[in-house]
Design an enzyme around this catalytic site. Structure first.
Site, short mmCIF file in Angstrom:
data_model
loop_
_atom_site.label_atom_id
_atom_site.label_comp_id
_atom_site.label_asym_id
_atom_site.label_seq_id
_atom_site.Cartn_x
_atom_site.Cartn_y
_atom_site.Cartn_z
N LYS A 103 0.86 -1.18 0.00
CA LYS A 103 0.00 0.00 0.00
C LYS A 103 0.89 1.23 0.00
CE LYS A 103 -2.98 2.96 2.59
NZ LYS A 103 -3.33 3.40 3.94
N GLY A 164 -7.48 9.53 10.15
CA GLY A 164 -7.68 9.61 11.59
C GLY A 164 -8.71 10.63 12.04
N ALA A 190 -9.25 6.01 4.82
CA ALA A 190 -9.08 7.18 5.69
C ALA A 190 -10.37 7.95 5.86
CB ALA A 190 -8.00 8.13 5.17
N GLY A 191 -10.64 8.31 7.13
CA GLY A 191 -11.76 9.17 7.44
C GLY A 191 -12.98 8.49 8.02
N ASN A 212 -8.36 2.05 10.42
CA ASN A 212 -7.55 1.73 11.59
C ASN A 212 -8.06 2.49 12.82
OD1 ASN A 212 -3.93 1.74 12.29
ND2 ASN A 212 -5.64 1.10 13.54
N THR A 213 -7.97 3.83 12.76
CA THR A 213 -8.30 4.65 13.93
C THR A 213 -9.73 4.44 14.41
OG1 THR A 213 -6.72 6.29 13.11
CG2 THR A 213 -8.24 6.99 14.85
#
Length: 260
Positions: A103, A164, A190-191, A212-213
């Site tokens: 990635k 994040g 993301a987001g 992830n976050t």
């Protein structure tokens, strides 16, 4: 396996459309439990921040996510130049015995963590020529997404919002356009903040979601991982089912045509 529900990337087929990161958990055990609850089969690892064998005296993440059970997706998180990203991918290939799926992300600045698009294009071109199978993090620009596909990236991963941030998909129409123009998998990256964000991404027709976050910083990461698994599945089924049309006014659930 039913191709309607499976995800194929670089010639390999997966039953899960949820990709999960390994950062920000309180310990290795929580990482393991969250991954298991998510059902994810592709697990992304930040090579510059995580030990996967380069530091023999530290705990090895591969003890928690063994490569014979998961597809390890090395990422270039923390790289701010094309050269650094390429070097990181080559290190990952050495550590993972020739593993070529990576990635790519080349960041523009530490505040927004938005991608540096010119540097991303440069790094992608170099890596593809070097035999890597590149899944690429990029902006939600349909023109750039198509260009990365045409270069030979095996998946394009537009952001939904800053990394994040948990803001959810901020520009649904751009994501929809990217999906409609694509012939490779499109994965929101993301987001995402909660399960409804993941479901919306899938309802737009995305092939998967990487996060992830949203899981690691939840009050109960393992439970959130389970919720995300269900959201991805529900969103995919809703996309396949085809939603009803939007209307400005009411439409009776019980039609009155023909009623005396």
């Amino acid at each position: 396996m039913n191709k309607t529900y499976t995800l194929t990337i670089a010639g390999k087929t997966y039953t899960s459309r949820l990709l999960l990161g390994t950062g920000k958990y309180k310990d290795m055990e929580e990482t393991r439990l969250a991954i298991e609850a998510s059902g994810s089969q592709i697990i992304t690892v930040a090579i510059r921040r995580t030990n996967i064998g380069q530091n023999p005296d530290e705990p090895n993440l591969l003890d928690v996510i063994p490569p014979d059970r998961y597809t390890i997706l090395p990422n270039t998180a923390g790289c701010y130049s094309a050269d650094d990203a390429v070097r990181t991918c080559r290190l990952a290939r050495e550590l993972l015995d020739g593993h070529s799926l990576v990635k790519l992300e080349v960041l523009g600045d530490p505040k927004t963590l938005y991608p540096d698009v010119p540097a991303t294009l440069e790094a992608a071109e170099t890596l593809i020529k070097d035999g890597f199978e590149v899944m690429v993090y990029t902006s939600d620009d349909p023109i750039i997404a198509k260009r990365l596909e045409d270069m030979g990236c095996v998946a394009v991963m537009p952001l939904a919002a800053p990394i994040g941030s948990g803001l959810g998909i901020q520009n649904r129409y751009n994501i929809l356009t990217i999906v409609e123009n694509a012939h490779v998998p499109i994965l929101v990256d993301a987001g995402v903040g909660t399960a409804s964000d993941a479901a919306i991404a899938m309802e737009l027709g995305c092939d998967g979601v990487l996060m992830n976050t949203a899981v690691a910083e939840a009050k109960n990461p393992v439970l959130m991982a389970s919720a995300m698994k269900k959201a991805i599945e529900a969103g995919r089924e809703a996309f396949l089912a085809g939603r009803m049309p939007r209307r400005r006014y009411a439409s009776a659930s019980s039609p009155i045509e023909g009623v005396i």
